[in-house]
Each structure stands twice: as C-alpha cells, then as structure tokens.
Design a protein around this motif. Structure first.
Motif, mmCIF file in Angstrom:
data_model
loop_
_atom_site.group_PDB
_atom_site.id
_atom_site.type_symbol
_atom_site.label_atom_id
_atom_site.label_comp_id
_atom_site.label_asym_id
_atom_site.label_seq_id
_atom_site.Cartn_x
_atom_site.Cartn_y
_atom_site.Cartn_z
ATOM 1 N N GLY A 1 -5.950 -14.809 38.232
ATOM 2 C CA GLY A 1 -7.356 -14.687 38.501
ATOM 3 C C GLY A 1 -7.725 -15.900 39.631
ATOM 4 O O GLY A 1 -8.722 -15.919 40.460
ATOM 5 N N HIS A 2 -6.789 -17.207 39.562
ATOM 6 C CA HIS A 2 -7.014 -18.390 40.563
ATOM 7 C C HIS A 2 -6.510 -18.056 42.142
ATOM 8 O O HIS A 2 -6.623 -19.020 42.992
ATOM 9 C CB HIS A 2 -6.694 -19.421 39.781
ATOM 10 C CG HIS A 2 -6.793 -19.720 38.503
ATOM 11 N ND1 HIS A 2 -8.223 -19.953 38.150
ATOM 12 C CD2 HIS A 2 -6.122 -19.801 37.400
ATOM 13 C CE1 HIS A 2 -8.240 -20.203 37.020
ATOM 14 N NE2 HIS A 2 -7.108 -20.188 36.588
ATOM 15 N N ALA B 1 5.228 1.839 56.493
ATOM 16 C CA ALA B 1 5.142 0.967 55.034
ATOM 17 C C ALA B 1 5.401 1.928 53.678
ATOM 18 O O ALA B 1 4.736 2.915 53.758
ATOM 19 C CB ALA B 1 3.987 0.319 55.067
ATOM 20 N N HIS B 2 6.292 1.407 52.881
ATOM 21 C CA HIS B 2 6.744 2.437 51.715
ATOM 22 C C HIS B 2 6.831 1.376 50.753
ATOM 23 O O HIS B 2 7.069 0.094 50.696
ATOM 24 C CB HIS B 2 8.077 2.962 51.972
ATOM 25 C CG HIS B 2 7.894 3.956 52.880
ATOM 26 N ND1 HIS B 2 6.895 5.181 53.072
ATOM 27 C CD2 HIS B 2 8.530 4.209 53.911
ATOM 28 C CE1 HIS B 2 7.498 5.872 53.931
ATOM 29 N NE2 HIS B 2 8.292 5.428 54.718
ATOM 30 N N HIS B 3 6.641 1.927 49.389
ATOM 31 C CA HIS B 3 6.915 0.963 48.211
ATOM 32 C C HIS B 3 5.657 0.193 47.937
ATOM 33 O O HIS B 3 6.144 -0.884 47.732
ATOM 34 C CB HIS B 3 8.351 0.806 47.989
ATOM 35 C CG HIS B 3 9.486 1.821 47.974
ATOM 36 N ND1 HIS B 3 9.419 2.866 47.200
ATOM 37 C CD2 HIS B 3 10.291 2.012 48.714
ATOM 38 C CE1 HIS B 3 10.528 3.437 47.584
ATOM 39 N NE2 HIS B 3 10.907 3.043 48.724
ATOM 40 N N HIS B 4 4.545 0.381 48.268
ATOM 41 C CA HIS B 4 3.456 -0.677 48.360
ATOM 42 C C HIS B 4 2.972 -1.244 47.309
ATOM 43 O O HIS B 4 3.135 -0.356 46.002
ATOM 44 C CB HIS B 4 2.555 -0.195 49.323
ATOM 45 C CG HIS B 4 1.574 1.013 48.858
ATOM 46 N ND1 HIS B 4 1.976 1.966 48.714
ATOM 47 C CD2 HIS B 4 0.437 0.803 48.170
ATOM 48 C CE1 HIS B 4 1.013 2.652 48.274
ATOM 49 N NE2 HIS B 4 0.039 2.107 47.745
ATOM 50 N N GLN B 5 2.653 -2.297 47.051
ATOM 51 C CA GLN B 5 2.049 -2.992 45.795
ATOM 52 C C GLN B 5 0.635 -3.699 46.300
ATOM 53 O O GLN B 5 0.536 -4.142 47.354
ATOM 54 C CB GLN B 5 2.998 -4.025 45.123
ATOM 55 C CG GLN B 5 4.373 -3.433 44.753
ATOM 56 C CD GLN B 5 4.590 -2.992 43.442
ATOM 57 O OE1 GLN B 5 4.071 -3.464 42.427
ATOM 58 N NE2 GLN B 5 4.820 -1.503 43.466
ATOM 59 N N VAL B 6 -0.302 -3.776 45.318
ATOM 60 C CA VAL B 6 -1.662 -4.474 45.464
ATOM 61 C C VAL B 6 -1.968 -5.066 44.172
ATOM 62 O O VAL B 6 -1.757 -4.660 43.305
ATOM 63 C CB VAL B 6 -2.675 -3.617 45.949
ATOM 64 C CG1 VAL B 6 -2.752 -2.551 45.187
ATOM 65 C CG2 VAL B 6 -3.844 -4.248 46.586
ATOM 66 N N ALA B 7 -2.377 -6.413 44.649
ATOM 67 C CA ALA B 7 -3.011 -7.186 43.422
ATOM 68 C C ALA B 7 -4.204 -7.847 43.953
ATOM 69 O O ALA B 7 -4.495 -8.277 45.097
ATOM 70 C CB ALA B 7 -1.868 -8.169 42.907
ATOM 71 N N MET B 8 -5.249 -8.403 43.003
ATOM 72 C CA MET B 8 -6.408 -8.837 43.341
ATOM 73 C C MET B 8 -6.673 -10.256 42.347
ATOM 74 O O MET B 8 -6.200 -10.083 41.333
ATOM 75 C CB MET B 8 -7.664 -7.874 43.117
ATOM 76 C CG MET B 8 -8.680 -8.232 43.481
ATOM 77 S SD MET B 8 -10.099 -7.093 43.256
ATOM 78 C CE MET B 8 -9.931 -6.043 44.655
ATOM 79 N N ASP B 9 -7.384 -11.178 42.911
ATOM 80 C CA ASP B 9 -7.914 -12.302 42.281
ATOM 81 C C ASP B 9 -9.173 -12.144 41.767
ATOM 82 O O ASP B 9 -9.765 -11.026 41.923
ATOM 83 C CB ASP B 9 -7.702 -13.716 42.694
ATOM 84 C CG ASP B 9 -8.456 -13.750 43.883
ATOM 85 O OD1 ASP B 9 -9.536 -13.017 44.153
ATOM 86 O OD2 ASP B 9 -8.048 -14.778 44.612
ATOM 87 N N ASP B 10 -9.821 -13.176 40.978
ATOM 88 C CA ASP B 10 -11.079 -12.870 40.349
ATOM 89 C C ASP B 10 -12.229 -12.901 41.505
ATOM 90 O O ASP B 10 -13.352 -12.687 41.078
ATOM 91 C CB ASP B 10 -11.401 -14.072 39.380
ATOM 92 C CG ASP B 10 -10.705 -13.733 37.783
ATOM 93 O OD1 ASP B 10 -10.301 -12.671 37.633
ATOM 94 O OD2 ASP B 10 -10.496 -14.781 37.182
ATOM 95 N N SER B 11 -11.978 -13.518 42.704
ATOM 96 C CA SER B 11 -13.015 -13.474 43.776
ATOM 97 C C SER B 11 -12.967 -12.195 44.475
ATOM 98 O O SER B 11 -14.056 -12.013 45.224
ATOM 99 C CB SER B 11 -12.736 -14.660 44.529
ATOM 100 O OG SER B 11 -13.069 -16.119 43.876
#
Length: 269
Positions: free
Chosen positions: A144-145, A83-93
C-alpha cells in the motif's frame, strides 16, 4: 468468427449487489490470454490486456474512477510494442506498476516495466529490468505504501534457469538485481508477497530426485536461508501461494494428484 471482449463487472459492498450489466472495456489481441486486474481498498481499479490489431500492438489499460463510479470511456496504451506475460499491481493511492516480457522476433528477451502516476494520469516510458536469452515466469507485488518487488527466471544458452528479484522504492527501481536461486534443482513454480512493513516472502516448488519439495525464504534486513516446509515423495506439489502481514503470514499449496490431491496450509511465519 466469435467476438471475444474484455469485460468488467463491479460489486457494490454497501448495497451487496453486482452491477446489472458488465462493461465492455476492449478487444484482446489473443483470446487465450487473460486480462489482469489490480485494485485497492479506496476503490481504484484498472484492467490490463494484450491488444493487437492493424494499427496497434502492445498493452492496453482501462481505469475505474471511484468518484464517478465509472470505467474510463476508452482504453489507453501502456506500451506500444509486443508484450506478453504481463503483471499489474496497485498501491493505496492508485499508483500502479505493470511488468511484461518483450521478445522481438529472433532477438533476446527483455523484461520491462511501466509506472502509472495517478495524479498525472499517465504511464511512464518502459524501463528495462533485465535482458537475457530467455525470460519466463515474471511476478510482481506492491504494498500500500508504493514499494514493490519484481521477480523472474532467466537463462543464457543451455544453462540453468536462475531466479532474480528487483525492488521498487520511491517511485524508482533500485539498481541491480538479486539472485534467489534455491540450489541446482529445477524450479517448478513459485509465489512472492510483500507486506506493508517491507517484509518480503518467496515460496518455491522444486523438483528433486525423490519428488517435489516446497521451501520458503523471508526477507527482513536480508534474505533468510531456504527452509523446507513440505515435501511429496514420488508425487507433485503445485500452485504455491504466500500471504504476509506485519504480524505473520501463511503458505498454501496443493499436494498429490487427483483423486487424492490435498491442500496444504502452513501459518504463523
């Protein structure tokens, strides 16, 4: 041989001080590939990195638990293949999404995503978002939702590279993907954002015959037509950034080359 480690160091805003020592989270498979951090205002955080050793290849994650103010004592696998060029994001929970490109040797590229459920404490099995001869420049944003948007460029054969977007709602990816091409001019770089009210934005730098130009599209009920917000005749624009809120937004990019490089800011979207 020099040992390269993935490390994290937390800042306490209440005491206005950094932790005395960083915490070692793991060992990256490729020292040239940077780990990615996602966090929210409730102090949940996670770090993802590409790992490879004799027994494992894929993405690893380490989680920060605000109740105990510690990082998890061992990393957990997000996906157990290249796996390459990864991204990660998170919500408010504390739920999160990860996005990466999987390219088996000699085969077509696959864009995959995984979902982390904070209540279950587990990553889902990977979901395939796109399959093409070449996939590059993935981006991922999440509000956030828990709504999210993934974008990427894909190409078939010797044809042009086309930009696509796909939405994530209700803990699932929406069917289909939308093409966001800005004409036939090559895309140099781009940025995306997703506001709390679901409004999305797309800022792109393209190469024209007379130099670079920067244009923006905003999505409410649907995507607006491209609007040129800047140009650099016989010069370059780079590093686009876009930030949206329910009350407006701002655009940012660099223009020109050193020693005359300038920073351009456009507000009140």
């Amino acid at each position: 041989m020099e040992r390269i480690e993935v490390m994290a160091q937390s800042f306490d805003s209440r005491g206005e001080a950094w932790e005395k020592e960083p915490v070692v989270l793991g060992l990256p498979g490729d020292p040239s590939v940077s780990p990615h951090l996602a966090a929210n205002h409730r102090e949940y955080a996670m770090v993802l990195w590409e790992a490879q050793d004799g027994s494992f290849e894929g993405l690893m994650a380490c989680h920060y638990w605000p109740s105990d103010r510690i990082w998890s004592d061992r990393p957990v696998p997000v996906v157990a293949h290249e796996a390459h060029h990864h991204q990660v994001a998170m919500d408010d929970s504390g739920n999160a999404l990860a996005l990466w490109i999987h390219t088996p040797h000699g085969q077509r590229s696959v864009l995959e995503a995984g979902y982390y459920d904070v209540c279950q404490g587990e990553w889902s099995e990977p979901v395939v978002l796109a399959n093409a001869q070449a996939i590059v420049s993935p981006r991922l944003v999440m509000n956030g939702h828990g709504e999210a948007m993934a974008t990427w460029c894909q190409r078939e054969g010797a044809g042009a590279c086309h930009l696509f977007a796909k939405d994530f709602k209700g803990r699932a990816w929406e069917p289909g993907a939308e093409c966001l091409d800005h004409g036939h001019q090559p895309i140099q770089d781009y940025a995306i954002d997703l506001a709390a009210d679901g409004r999305a934005g797309f800022l792109v730098v393209q190469q024209g015959a007379a130099g670079n130009h920067v244009s923006v599209r905003i999505r409410q009920a649907g995507w607006s037509a491209p609007r040129v917000v800047g140009s650099a005749r016989d010069s370059v624009c780079a590093s686009p950034r876009i930030a949206l809120s329910p009350r407006g937004g701002a655009l940012l990019w660099t223009q020109g080359a050193d020693p005359k490089r300038s920073l351009v800011l456009v507000g009140s979207l």
